[in-house]
Design a protein around this motif. Structure first.
Motif, PDB file in Angstrom:
ATOM      1  N   SER A  12     -68.439  30.674  31.177  1.00  0.00           N
ATOM      2  CA  SER A  12     -67.327  29.850  31.658  1.00  0.00           C
ATOM      3  C   SER A  12     -67.795  28.522  32.261  1.00  0.00           C
ATOM      4  CB  SER A  12     -66.498  30.623  32.687  1.00  0.00           C
ATOM      5  OG  SER A  12     -67.292  30.977  33.812  1.00  0.00           O
ATOM      6  N   ASN A  13     -69.094  28.405  32.519  1.00  0.00           N
ATOM      7  CA  ASN A  13     -69.634  27.143  33.062  1.00  0.00           C
ATOM      8  C   ASN A  13     -70.410  26.350  32.017  1.00  0.00           C
ATOM      9  OD1 ASN A  13     -71.821  28.834  32.853  1.00  0.00           O
ATOM     10  ND2 ASN A  13     -72.690  28.344  34.865  1.00  0.00           N
TER      11      ASN A  13
ATOM     12  N   HIS B  35     -70.226  23.613  29.763  1.00  0.00           N
ATOM     13  CA  HIS B  35     -69.287  22.503  29.594  1.00  0.00           C
ATOM     14  C   HIS B  35     -69.565  21.659  28.358  1.00  0.00           C
ATOM     15  CE1 HIS B  35     -67.066  22.861  33.431  1.00  0.00           C
ATOM     16  NE2 HIS B  35     -68.193  23.411  33.871  1.00  0.00           N
TER      17      HIS B  35
ATOM     18  N   LYS C  93     -60.991  29.972  24.696  1.00  0.00           N
ATOM     19  CA  LYS C  93     -60.240  29.776  25.933  1.00  0.00           C
ATOM     20  C   LYS C  93     -61.160  29.839  27.154  1.00  0.00           C
ATOM     21  CE  LYS C  93     -55.865  31.642  24.179  1.00  0.00           C
ATOM     22  NZ  LYS C  93     -54.897  32.771  24.264  1.00  0.00           N
ATOM     23  N   THR C  94     -62.253  30.591  27.040  1.00  0.00           N
ATOM     24  CA  THR C  94     -63.178  30.757  28.164  1.00  0.00           C
ATOM     25  C   THR C  94     -64.064  29.534  28.358  1.00  0.00           C
ATOM     26  OG1 THR C  94     -63.232  33.157  27.804  1.00  0.00           O
ATOM     27  CG2 THR C  94     -65.027  32.210  29.082  1.00  0.00           C
TER      28      THR C  94
ATOM     29  N   PRO D 115     -65.018  25.800  28.815  1.00  0.00           N
ATOM     30  CA  PRO D 115     -64.199  24.743  29.413  1.00  0.00           C
ATOM     31  C   PRO D 115     -63.869  23.592  28.474  1.00  0.00           C
ATOM     32  CG  PRO D 115     -66.032  25.339  30.856  1.00  0.00           C
ATOM     33  CD  PRO D 115     -66.283  25.999  29.534  1.00  0.00           C
ATOM     34  N   ASN D 116     -64.701  23.369  27.459  1.00  0.00           N
ATOM     35  CA  ASN D 116     -64.529  22.175  26.621  1.00  0.00           C
ATOM     36  C   ASN D 116     -64.635  22.553  25.147  1.00  0.00           C
ATOM     37  OD1 ASN D 116     -64.178  19.480  25.968  1.00  0.00           O
ATOM     38  ND2 ASN D 116     -66.280  18.885  26.449  1.00  0.00           N
TER      39      ASN D 116
END
Length: 265
Positions: A207-208, A210, A234-235, A237-238
């Motif tokens: 999730s981190n 990016h 969806k998990t 971020p970009n």
């Protein structure tokens, strides 16, 4: 064929095609530079990129000096290849190679864009989860040099193929090539097993991450695969999610290549 030396001294064999921004292609389980989908894909991408394909450690012409496997060593291999390519690169991974690409992107700022095709995650109950004890059973088979049995276990319980299909696989011409790299199946198991238990929360590991990411899946792939890739997109971020109509896990290079060109360029 060229080689680059990874941090632990392992020689990693790679091939380079074309010109343009560097793009590294990462294979999934049981594949190498000369046996897998990335060779045909590289041929179609070379007009737009300098395309690097490589033998993951322990496969093909790459060595493996490490006494035990660790995901960190494979990330160091990727780092060495990117450094060889000029210090930054786009990265594409397929199947368990997509899982490895995610792990690398978590650690390496030198990855500028990421494309993932069908990481083999099981995040719901639309197929049976990979059973408890699978990793230990796989390692025991490899330690006993029972390569055919290890491949059958992988295809039946890891991939989820029907038993009759798996029973016929030793008759395929490619079976000997699969056996030649079967000893690396525990590597791919280590990469994916945590995310094959029918749980959604494990994908939060990334999730981190990016870095811009494309998460792609075949329109004819099974529901569990499509659901997992939608959740992964969806998990992250970009990330953007894309379905390739008519495609399965054996994605056609001619369909995938234009999508990667558009995305990376």
């Amino acid at each position: 064929m060229n080689t680059v030396t990874s941090k632990d001294g392992t020689k990693i064999a790679y091939s380079k095609l074309g010109s343009g921004p560097p793009l590294l292609l990462i294979d999934g389980a049981l594949c190498s530079r000369t046996n897998g989908p990335n060779g045909a894909l590289a041929a179609l991408l070379q007009e737009h990129f300098t395309v690097y394909t490589y033998d993951r450690r322990g496969r093909g012409e790459s060595g493996n000096v490490a006494a035990t496997y660790a995901v960190d060593r494979e990330i160091e291999d990727i780092s060495a290849l990117i450094e060889e390519a000029g210090g930054s690169a786009f990265v594409y991974g397929i199947s368990s190679g997509a899982a490895l690409a995610l792990e690398a992107a978590k650690c390496l700022p030198s990855i500028k864009k990421l494309a993932l095709y069908e990481a083999p995650f099981v995040t719901d109950d639309s197929r049976q989860k990979v059973p408890d004890g699978y990793e230990e059973q796989m390692e025991a088979l490899i330690e006993a040099d029972r390569r055919s049995a290890a491949i059958k276990l992988f295809m039946r319980k890891g991939v989820g193929l029907p038993a009759p299909v798996v029973a016929m696989m030793p008759l395929m011409p490619a079976w000997s090539k699969l056996k030649a790299v079967a000893h690396t199946l525990p590597y791919d198991t280590r990469l994916t097993i945590e995310h094959q238990k029918g749980r959604k929360d494990t994908l939060g590991r990334w999730s981190n991450v990016h870095v811009p990411a494309l998460v792609a899946v075949g329109g004819k792939s099974p529901a569990w695969m499509r659901n997992a890739m939608e959740l992964l997109a969806k998990t992250l971020p970009n990330a953007k999610h894309q379905t390739l109509p008519g495609q399965t896990h054996i994605v056609k290079a001619a369909v995938l290549a234009p999508i990667l060109v558009y995305y990376f360029k």
